[in-house]
Design an enzyme around this catalytic site. Structure first.
Site, short mmCIF file in Angstrom:
data_model
loop_
_atom_site.label_atom_id
_atom_site.label_comp_id
_atom_site.label_asym_id
_atom_site.label_seq_id
_atom_site.Cartn_x
_atom_site.Cartn_y
_atom_site.Cartn_z
N ARG A 169 18.38 -34.44 5.69
CA ARG A 169 19.13 -36.05 5.58
C ARG A 169 21.04 -35.61 5.86
O ARG A 169 21.15 -34.09 6.19
CB ARG A 169 19.29 -36.69 3.90
CG ARG A 169 19.86 -35.69 3.23
CD ARG A 169 20.32 -36.14 2.26
NE ARG A 169 20.78 -35.38 0.67
CZ ARG A 169 20.93 -36.02 -0.29
NH1 ARG A 169 20.66 -37.21 -0.97
NH2 ARG A 169 21.94 -35.52 -1.50
N CYS A 194 25.53 -37.72 13.71
CA CYS A 194 26.55 -37.69 14.40
C CYS A 194 27.93 -39.05 14.12
O CYS A 194 26.75 -40.18 14.85
CB CYS A 194 27.16 -37.23 15.90
SG CYS A 194 27.88 -37.02 16.88
N ASN A 203 24.79 -44.00 2.39
CA ASN A 203 24.76 -42.99 1.09
C ASN A 203 25.44 -42.11 1.71
O ASN A 203 25.52 -41.12 1.97
CB ASN A 203 23.23 -42.30 0.78
CG ASN A 203 23.40 -41.76 -0.36
OD1 ASN A 203 23.37 -42.67 -1.38
ND2 ASN A 203 23.42 -40.30 -0.85
N GLU A 204 26.84 -41.73 0.44
CA GLU A 204 27.72 -40.51 0.15
C GLU A 204 28.07 -40.47 1.63
O GLU A 204 27.85 -39.56 2.07
CB GLU A 204 26.83 -39.94 -0.43
CG GLU A 204 27.39 -39.60 -1.72
CD GLU A 204 26.41 -38.71 -2.84
OE1 GLU A 204 26.05 -37.93 -1.99
OE2 GLU A 204 26.55 -38.80 -3.88
N GLU A 227 25.53 -43.86 -9.48
CA GLU A 227 24.61 -42.82 -9.94
C GLU A 227 25.68 -42.04 -10.28
O GLU A 227 26.21 -40.86 -10.87
CB GLU A 227 24.44 -41.53 -8.48
CG GLU A 227 23.97 -42.31 -7.61
CD GLU A 227 23.73 -41.14 -6.77
OE1 GLU A 227 23.55 -40.34 -6.73
OE2 GLU A 227 23.02 -41.38 -5.47
N TRP A 268 21.64 -29.23 -7.49
CA TRP A 268 22.80 -28.90 -6.79
C TRP A 268 23.37 -27.24 -7.18
O TRP A 268 24.17 -26.99 -6.47
CB TRP A 268 22.89 -29.89 -5.81
CG TRP A 268 23.04 -30.76 -7.11
CD1 TRP A 268 23.13 -32.34 -6.80
CD2 TRP A 268 24.86 -30.64 -6.91
NE1 TRP A 268 23.79 -32.73 -8.20
CE2 TRP A 268 24.66 -31.94 -7.38
CE3 TRP A 268 26.01 -29.92 -6.71
CZ2 TRP A 268 26.18 -33.16 -8.31
CZ3 TRP A 268 27.10 -31.35 -7.95
CH2 TRP A 268 27.46 -32.11 -8.62
N GLU A 298 14.56 -32.58 -4.73
CA GLU A 298 15.34 -32.58 -5.93
C GLU A 298 14.10 -32.46 -7.50
O GLU A 298 14.20 -33.40 -8.29
CB GLU A 298 16.29 -33.78 -6.11
CG GLU A 298 17.72 -33.94 -4.92
CD GLU A 298 18.30 -34.83 -5.06
OE1 GLU A 298 17.44 -36.13 -5.55
OE2 GLU A 298 19.03 -34.48 -4.06
N GLN A 299 13.49 -31.27 -7.12
CA GLN A 299 12.10 -31.38 -8.33
C GLN A 299 12.42 -31.00 -9.72
O GLN A 299 12.40 -31.39 -10.86
CB GLN A 299 10.86 -30.92 -8.12
CG GLN A 299 11.61 -29.36 -6.89
CD GLN A 299 9.84 -29.11 -6.45
OE1 GLN A 299 8.73 -28.66 -7.93
NE2 GLN A 299 9.76 -29.49 -5.17
N HIS A 344 15.94 -32.24 -10.29
CA HIS A 344 16.53 -32.94 -10.61
C HIS A 344 16.43 -33.85 -11.99
O HIS A 344 15.35 -34.12 -11.81
CB HIS A 344 17.48 -33.99 -9.85
CG HIS A 344 18.12 -34.33 -10.15
ND1 HIS A 344 18.62 -35.59 -11.25
CD2 HIS A 344 19.83 -34.58 -9.59
CE1 HIS A 344 20.34 -36.52 -10.85
NE2 HIS A 344 20.53 -35.15 -10.15
C1 GAL Z 1 23.53 -37.69 -5.00
C2 GAL Z 1 23.42 -38.07 -3.59
C3 GAL Z 1 21.72 -38.75 -4.42
C4 GAL Z 1 21.30 -37.47 -4.47
C5 GAL Z 1 21.86 -36.79 -6.03
C6 GAL Z 1 21.54 -35.80 -6.31
O1 GAL Z 1 24.87 -36.62 -3.99
O2 GAL Z 1 23.47 -39.43 -3.76
O3 GAL Z 1 20.64 -38.76 -3.27
O4 GAL Z 1 20.65 -36.11 -3.86
O5 GAL Z 1 23.20 -35.91 -5.75
O6 GAL Z 1 22.31 -34.98 -8.22
#
Ligand code: GAL
Length: 657
Positions: A106, A110, A144-145, A317, A325, A365-366, A368
């Site tokens: 993702r 630029c 997003n972020e 979040e 991660w 992200e499985q 998470h």
């Molecule tokens: C954030 C992000 C989310 C997801 C999450 C996982 O940084 O906005 O989409 O990836 O982390 O912790």
């Protein structure tokens, strides 16, 4: 009366539509009221060029709305689909080493690419037209972020041409740019703006003024990219809140500049991931707070982001269990998901939204956690979210305002860029300098408002701290002149001009306020070296040797016979990086000057007042009896003896012993 609501992040496109009604019902039953959706869904909203498919999104919004839930709709611009990326291969971000960042995860774009901006304008306009009027879509999240995965600085052709135009506008003539940057040094002079390159891949360090302008340019592109979308949403969705979700310890763009275009700032709070990956702390600290998170890191960001959009902020979040991660991904201790939510509320959050509803069994992200397991059964975070929802309802606290805090702490993104460009000592890091002061303030029981260096609003806090501020905006010097409480000016402040050179009068460049005070020279120290201060604690990383006027300024602290703290009336100058003990002693001195009790909280215990309530949190391993701190404490809520992971709330009668 409470203003705080709970929410969740949800990805209907990742689940069969026949699950959606049940999901919505369970969210509402849990006590959630807001659901964020849509921010990564471009490939389902437009599977091929021009083939718009919004019906599924409309249906999922209606299902959420029917369950009584409000929706935050994300614009999907953080994940341009493959057909779009292939249509414009030069939209890719180019890393500083020249690497093209490929499709397959993702944020593969630029910010300077005008063609991609046009695609975003088209998609966001269509979304705004379709969903702007929907009564359940009460807020919009832009992208997003921003900056995530190191994407702010792009060394692409698009960035190069944008940078040249930006420089031309700023300097007007190439002679002026050569002068301001000091390009006579090493024969770096240019004859035309078209000759200027991006500052990466030079033989040795590029001119810091060149880098500084590239950082400013890049930050301005993030803001422009955001503003483009904000303007469209304002047009089609008037009256709805516009939000962006910031990240922890992310300094690459100026969040104050971006926040000015938002209604609400929010951020993504992952206490255990951050402790593992984003904090410079030793293994003992990591082990001690492995499952509770650092006691100050989240609070720091709550306070910082509250200041970036005039006081309105959310946690978009919130970590619900292990993440995927960080290097290691422990599970939170029992009670911590609930504690983190209450800590956010204590700092003024209007919304705390958990990431994510259901753990997804495929993709990156499985591992998470979500509030639900992949099979739909409630995970531990679910029950803690449920408990917070019940407590919010039962307590009905009056939390409609967030008062001015005790301390104003100036935060300045360009200063972070300046010292990362030229640290002059490997350990000199702006975030860590400010975070160290913040920790000392919080351990002393003081509440903090961050303030932009550009702020012109009269400061009504009782103590003011400025440290590592690279160059002075005149308005801030005026604020200091008018401030009646104690003011601490910390190392490296005023040590450059806006054009990145040493000011004529030498740092700290505040002759009118501190006549005769000049930093004559500086030294940086390896991280392993620390020097003792005469009265306890010491200094590390950085020290300055100052000339001063002994008839006006009094030295209060010395290190190896050299003053490190000077006082003149209500102003203090700190000419070194204080270690934890010295920082605590300094803060105590300021607190006493300002009329606060000299409090030292027990390890791991933190407090935050809001309205007539004092919230108390235990992140540490010791059991803490509130009688150690408060006279006759009678919690409105929670125990009087706090074990790790507990929250108590005291009413207006809370007095510190
Ligand atoms: C954030 C992000 C989310 C997801 C999450 C996982 O940084 O906005 O989409 O990836 O982390 O912790």
């Amino acid at each position: 009366m409470t203003h705080a609501k709970l929410g969740v992040c949800y990805y209907p496109e990742q689940w069969p539509p026949d699950l959606w009604p049940d999901d919505a019902r369970r969210m509402a039953d849990l006590g959630l009221s807001i659901v964020r959706i849509g921010e990564f869904a471009w490939s389902r909203l437009e599977p091929t060029d021009g083939n718009i498919q919004f019906d599924w999104l409309a249906r999922s919004i209606d299902i959420l709305a029917d369950a009584g839930l409000d929706v935050v709709l994300g614009t999907p611009t953080a994940t341009p689909p493959k057909w779009l990326f292939d249509k414009m291969p030069d939209m890719a971000q180019i890393a500083a080493d020249g690497r093209r960042r490929k499709f397959g995860s993702r944020r593969h774009y630029c910010f300077s690419h005008q063609g991609y901006r046009e695609e975003c304008r088209r998609m966001v306009t269509l979304l705004g037209q379709k969903f702007g009027p929907h009564p359940a879509v009460t807020a919009w999240q832009i992208d997003n972020e921003f900056a995530c995965h190191d994407t702010t600085h792009s060394f692409s052709d698009a960035a190069l041409s944008g940078f040249r135009v930006w420089l031309n506008k700023k300097y007007q003539s190439i002679g002026n740019l050569n002068r301001q940057w000091g390009n006579v040094f090493w024969s770096m002079e240019y004859a035309d703006f078209q000759e200027i390159e991006l500052p990466n891949q030079t033989v040795t360090t590029a001119n810091p003024a060149h880098w500084m302008d590239f950082y400013r340019y890049s930050s301005a592109q993030v803001c422009a990219f955001n503003r483009l979308q904000v303007d469209i949403i304002r047009k089609y969705a008037p009256g709805r809140d516009i939000v962006h979700n910031f990240m922890g310890r992310t300094l690459d763009f100026d969040h104050y500049d971006l926040g000015r275009d938002l209604d609400v700032s929010s951020w993504d709070s992952y206490p255990l991931g951050f402790l593992g990956d984003r904090m410079d702390v030793d293994d003992t600290h990591k082990a001690e707070f492995l499952r509770s998170g650092d006691p100050d890191f989240q609070a720091f960001h709550h306070d910082l982001y509250r200041s970036t959009s005039a006081g309105r902020w959310w946690v978009m979040e919130q970590q619900p269990g292990p993440v995927n991660w960080a290097a290691d991904n422990p599970a939170p201790d029992k009670g911590m998901v609930r504690l983190w939510a209450w800590e956010a509320i204590a700092h003024g959050a209007e919304v705390v939204s958990f990431f994510r509803w259901r753990q997804v069994p495929y993709g990156q992200e499985q591992y998470h956690a979500g509030l639900l397991r992949p099979d739909g059964v409630a995970a531990p975070g679910f029950f803690e979210a449920q408990q917070v929802a019940r407590e919010i309802a039962d307590l009905a606290l009056d939390l409609t305002t967030t008062e001015t805090a005790d301390v104003a702490l100036v935060f300045d993104y360009p200063s972070a860029w300046a010292w990362s460009i030229h640290p002059q000592g490997a350990a000199f890091d702006y975030f860590n300098l400010l975070f160290g002061l913040y920790q000392a303030l919080r351990k002393s029981g003081l509440s903090v408002d961050f303030v932009s260096s550009q702020s012109t609003q009269r400061l009504s806090q009782k103590i003011l701290l400025v440290a590592g501020l690279f160059s002075w905006p005149e308005t801030l010097r005026d604020q200091i002149a008018e401030f009646s409480g104690p003011v601490l000016i910390g190392p490296r402040t005023g040590s450059k001009t806006d054009g990145y050179s040493i000011p004529d009068g030498l740092p700290p460049d505040m002759e009118a306020l501190f006549p005769g005070l000049k930093v004559s020279h500086v030294e940086s120290l390896p991280a392993a070296v620390s020097m003792q201060a005469d009265r306890g604690g010491g200094i590390k990383y950085w020290r300055e040797f100052v000339d001063y006027d002994a008839s006006r300024q009094t030295p209060l602290e010395q290190v190896a016979g050299v003053p490190v703290l000077l006082k003149q009336k209500n102003l203090y100058y700190l000419s070194a990086w204080p270690d934890e003990t010295l920082a605590l002693r300094l803060v105590k001195r300021l607190a006493v000057d300002a009329g606060f009790p000299p409090l030292s909280l027990p390890d791991g215990l933190r407090i935050r007042s809001r309205g007539s309530y004092t919230f108390i949190f235990n992140y540490g391993t010791s059991v803490i009896d509130l009688k150690q701190i408060f006279a006759d404490p009678k919690p409105l809520f929670g125990p009087a003896e706090l074990i790790r992971g507990t929250v108590s709330i005291l009413g207006s009668a809370a007095t510190i012993k």
